[in-house]
Write a protein that holds these residues in place. Structure first.
Motif, mmCIF file in Angstrom:
data_model
loop_
_atom_site.group_PDB
_atom_site.id
_atom_site.type_symbol
_atom_site.label_atom_id
_atom_site.label_comp_id
_atom_site.label_asym_id
_atom_site.label_seq_id
_atom_site.Cartn_x
_atom_site.Cartn_y
_atom_site.Cartn_z
ATOM 1 N N SER A 1 0.812 -1.218 0.000
ATOM 2 C CA SER A 1 0.000 0.000 0.000
ATOM 3 C C SER A 1 0.846 1.268 0.000
ATOM 4 N N SER A 2 2.038 1.235 0.622
ATOM 5 C CA SER A 2 2.874 2.445 0.623
ATOM 6 C C SER A 2 3.296 2.782 -0.819
ATOM 7 N N ILE A 3 3.550 1.758 -1.597
ATOM 8 C CA ILE A 3 3.952 1.971 -2.988
ATOM 9 C C ILE A 3 2.759 2.473 -3.809
ATOM 10 N N MET A 4 1.584 1.874 -3.567
ATOM 11 C CA MET A 4 0.382 2.318 -4.278
ATOM 12 C C MET A 4 0.118 3.798 -3.993
ATOM 13 N N SER A 5 0.233 4.180 -2.706
ATOM 14 C CA SER A 5 -0.021 5.584 -2.340
ATOM 15 C C SER A 5 0.980 6.500 -3.026
ATOM 16 N N ALA A 6 2.247 6.074 -3.052
ATOM 17 C CA ALA A 6 3.273 6.918 -3.675
ATOM 18 C C ALA A 6 2.960 7.119 -5.162
ATOM 19 N N LEU A 7 2.487 6.077 -5.815
ATOM 20 C CA LEU A 7 2.177 6.182 -7.246
ATOM 21 C C LEU A 7 0.974 7.094 -7.479
ATOM 22 N N HIS A 8 -0.078 6.899 -6.650
ATOM 23 C CA HIS A 8 -1.260 7.770 -6.787
ATOM 24 C C HIS A 8 -0.871 9.221 -6.562
ATOM 25 N N SER A 9 -0.065 9.446 -5.546
ATOM 26 C CA SER A 9 0.292 10.811 -5.198
ATOM 27 C C SER A 9 1.155 11.447 -6.299
ATOM 28 N N PHE A 10 2.094 10.698 -6.844
ATOM 29 C CA PHE A 10 2.925 11.250 -7.923
ATOM 30 C C PHE A 10 2.054 11.545 -9.148
ATOM 31 N N ALA A 11 1.111 10.633 -9.421
ATOM 32 C CA ALA A 11 0.241 10.825 -10.594
ATOM 33 C C ALA A 11 -0.608 12.077 -10.424
ATOM 34 N N SER A 12 -1.153 12.301 -9.204
ATOM 35 C CA SER A 12 -1.992 13.497 -9.077
ATOM 36 C C SER A 12 -1.163 14.772 -9.086
ATOM 37 N N GLY A 13 0.070 14.706 -8.639
ATOM 38 C CA GLY A 13 0.925 15.897 -8.681
ATOM 39 C C GLY A 13 1.563 16.149 -10.035
ATOM 40 N N ASN A 14 1.607 15.128 -10.869
ATOM 41 C CA ASN A 14 2.301 15.256 -12.171
ATOM 42 C C ASN A 14 1.469 14.624 -13.288
ATOM 43 N N PRO A 15 0.240 15.138 -13.497
ATOM 44 C CA PRO A 15 -0.657 14.459 -14.443
ATOM 45 C C PRO A 15 -0.148 14.421 -15.880
ATOM 46 N N ALA A 16 0.689 15.375 -16.240
ATOM 47 C CA ALA A 16 1.188 15.369 -17.617
ATOM 48 C C ALA A 16 2.358 14.408 -17.786
ATOM 49 N N ARG A 17 2.902 13.934 -16.676
ATOM 50 C CA ARG A 17 4.061 13.041 -16.736
ATOM 51 C C ARG A 17 3.673 11.582 -16.520
ATOM 52 N N PHE A 18 2.711 11.376 -15.584
ATOM 53 C CA PHE A 18 2.458 9.995 -15.166
ATOM 54 C C PHE A 18 0.987 9.794 -14.817
ATOM 55 N N ARG A 19 0.432 8.704 -15.313
ATOM 56 C CA ARG A 19 -0.948 8.347 -14.961
ATOM 57 C C ARG A 19 -0.962 6.928 -14.450
ATOM 58 N N PHE A 20 -1.823 6.687 -13.486
ATOM 59 C CA PHE A 20 -1.836 5.389 -12.805
ATOM 60 C C PHE A 20 -3.274 4.918 -12.681
ATOM 61 N N ARG A 21 -3.549 3.746 -13.218
ATOM 62 C CA ARG A 21 -4.893 3.167 -13.121
ATOM 63 C C ARG A 21 -4.765 1.760 -12.547
ATOM 64 N N VAL A 22 -5.719 1.411 -11.680
ATOM 65 C CA VAL A 22 -5.638 0.106 -11.020
ATOM 66 C C VAL A 22 -6.941 -0.660 -11.222
ATOM 67 N N PHE A 23 -6.792 -1.912 -11.620
ATOM 68 C CA PHE A 23 -7.949 -2.784 -11.828
ATOM 69 C C PHE A 23 -7.874 -3.974 -10.871
ATOM 70 N N VAL A 24 -9.045 -4.389 -10.383
ATOM 71 C CA VAL A 24 -9.116 -5.659 -9.646
ATOM 72 C C VAL A 24 -10.242 -6.479 -10.258
ATOM 73 N N ASP A 25 -10.078 -7.813 -10.210
ATOM 74 C CA ASP A 25 -11.142 -8.663 -10.756
ATOM 75 C C ASP A 25 -12.424 -8.494 -9.945
ATOM 76 N N GLU A 26 -12.243 -8.365 -8.618
ATOM 77 C CA GLU A 26 -13.424 -8.203 -7.764
ATOM 78 C C GLU A 26 -13.035 -7.471 -6.495
ATOM 79 N N LEU A 27 -14.036 -6.821 -5.885
ATOM 80 C CA LEU A 27 -13.801 -6.160 -4.600
ATOM 81 C C LEU A 27 -14.004 -7.177 -3.487
ATOM 82 N N GLU A 28 -13.456 -6.854 -2.312
ATOM 83 C CA GLU A 28 -13.644 -7.746 -1.165
ATOM 84 C C GLU A 28 -14.528 -7.063 -0.132
ATOM 85 N N LEU A 29 -15.107 -7.864 0.753
ATOM 86 C CA LEU A 29 -15.898 -7.284 1.836
ATOM 87 C C LEU A 29 -14.946 -6.789 2.920
ATOM 88 N N ASP A 30 -15.165 -5.566 3.422
ATOM 89 C CA ASP A 30 -14.342 -5.094 4.534
ATOM 90 C C ASP A 30 -14.990 -5.518 5.853
#
Ligand SMILES: Cc1cc2nc3c(=O)[nH]c(=O)nc-3n(C[C@H](O)[C@H](O)[C@H](O)COP(=O)(O)OP(=O)(O)OC[C@H]3O[C@@H](n4cnc5c(N)ncnc54)[C@H](O)[C@@H]3O)c2cc1C
Length: 349
Positions: free
Chosen positions: A225-254
């Motif tokens: 999750s620390s890596i995922m957050s870093a990627l999301h944060s870099f993508a939102s701060g640098n939209p012209a440089r990097f975009r990040f999209r994440v797919f899952v086959d299914e969601l889980e129950l919390d």
């Protein structure tokens, strides 16, 4: 992600398989048959093994190199998802090449040797190697996998041997590509995160824009999750440089029984629609709206786009066509072919 040495069944195994086969045939001298088959297995192994450095020696005096194994220590091993661990291997700094040597250029991996059965597998250090010799790996355990299970069973302080760096693929800092689209599944994420760490986040090739589209089976199987957050944060701060999209086959129950969707997840597989919408999504820069293969009055608008694909073989096949024979790339197929990508524009890891 196809392991080039996955077919190298360890010799000990070939031998025991041979003996089991011969025991069931009572009319033939089992030892004679065993010897002949073992010899055949040895010859096949020697001539057909795709790994030219098989049987590499161990050196406790030379720098880290692909030609020999170097002992290093497991300095951390933490669970990360249901079947994965984050494992840090630390190589003594005396074994690191001099800092002036450019030997660790993204994307690279190292072979880890399973000492019990003398078989090796490649793994990709997420952030390369630091000045202290630390390499952090995200390693999935397969139910019957030899080396991944062995690595998961190792404890902090245990010694393992590695050899490398092996250049998996080399980023060229030139103007060949305006856009790079990385498609990963599972631990196929690791090479692209290394590229992010060393190239994208460091401002190398500033004119190039990168998109990472990652998929995992479920939220709990996503990269750390620390890596995922870093990627999301870099993508939102640098939209012209990097975009990040994440797919899952299914969601889980919390814990509350709700379906968990806290990470801007797209539910479903990466397919043609998902790929096109990920790239065409609204963006502040008008140039993003031009799909690389869309016919345009102005041919200069057509982007020079590279697609990198890394993940399980069925995913590779669906998105970019299967690998060819003898570890070749094979023709472009699947979704990328439908979109018009050429073999120069696609690399399958
Ligand atoms: C360049 C490169 C970099 C890589 N980087 C990473 C990384 O960073 N992280 C990572 O996790 N992986 C990475 N890999 C994959 C890794 O090298 C191994 O292929 C992976 O860990 C599986 O190896 P193994 O020895 O555990 O499994 P293997 O023993 O090779 O088995 C492979 C598959 O076959 C199945 N299998 C084995 N035996 C049987 C049986 N008897 N019956 C049925 N099925 C069986 C296993 O369950 C598994 O699914 C990379 C691969 C490459 C090529």
């Amino acid at each position: 992600m196809r392991s080039r040495i996955i077919s190298n069944v360890p010799l000990s195994r070939q031998h025991s398989t041979t003996l089991n086969t011969t025991r069931s045939r009572t009319l033939i001298n089992p030892w004679a048959v065993g010897s002949v088959l073992s010899f055949g297995a040895l010859v096949s192994y020697y001539f057909f093994s795709p790994d030219p450095s098989r049987g590499a020696p161990t050196s406790k005096h030379e720098k880290l190199s692909p030609s020999h194994f170097t002992p290093c220590t497991i300095t951390s091993s933490e669970p990360c998802g249901p079947n994965a661990r984050l494992i840090t291997l630390t190589v003594p700094t005396k074994f690191l090449p001099a800092s002036t040597e450019k030997r660790f250029s993204a994307i690279w991996s190292v072979f880890v040797k399973d000492d019990d059965i003398q078989v090796e597998r490649p793994y990709t250090p997420l952030e390369g190697v630091d000045a202290e010799g630390r390499m952090r790996f995200w390693i999935k355990k397969y139910p019957h996998g030899e080396v991944s299970r062995w690595l998961h069973s190792k404890r902090v302080g245990d010694e393992v041997e590695i050899r490398g760096p092996m250049q998996t693929w080399l980023w060229q800092d030139d103007s060949t590509w305006n856009e790079v689209v990385m498609l990963s599944g599972g631990t196929g994420f690791a090479p692209f995160y290394q590229l992010f760490h060393d190239i994208i986040s460091q401002g190398v090739s500033p004119e190039t824009r990168f998109t990472l589209i990652h998929s995992s089976r479920s939220p709990s199987e996503l990269p750390p999750s620390s890596i995922m957050s870093a990627l999301h944060s870099f993508a939102s701060g640098n939209p012209a440089r990097f975009r990040f999209r994440v797919f899952v086959d299914e969601l889980e129950l919390d814990a509350t029984g709700e379906k968990e969707d806290k990470l801007q997840l797209h539910v479903g597989r990466i397919n043609k629609d998902a790929l096109m919408s990920s790239i065409q999504e609204e963006n502040s820069s008008s140039s993003w709206r031009i799909w690389p293969f869309k016919k345009s009055d102005n041919s200069h608008n057509l982007r020079k786009t590279l697609f990198l694909v890394c993940g399980p073989e069925p995913m590779i096949a669906t998105l970019s066509g299967p690998y060819g024979r003898n570890f070749s790339q094979g023709p472009v197929g699947g979704v990328l072919k439908e979109l018009g990508a050429t073999s120069e524009q696609v690399y399958k890891f």
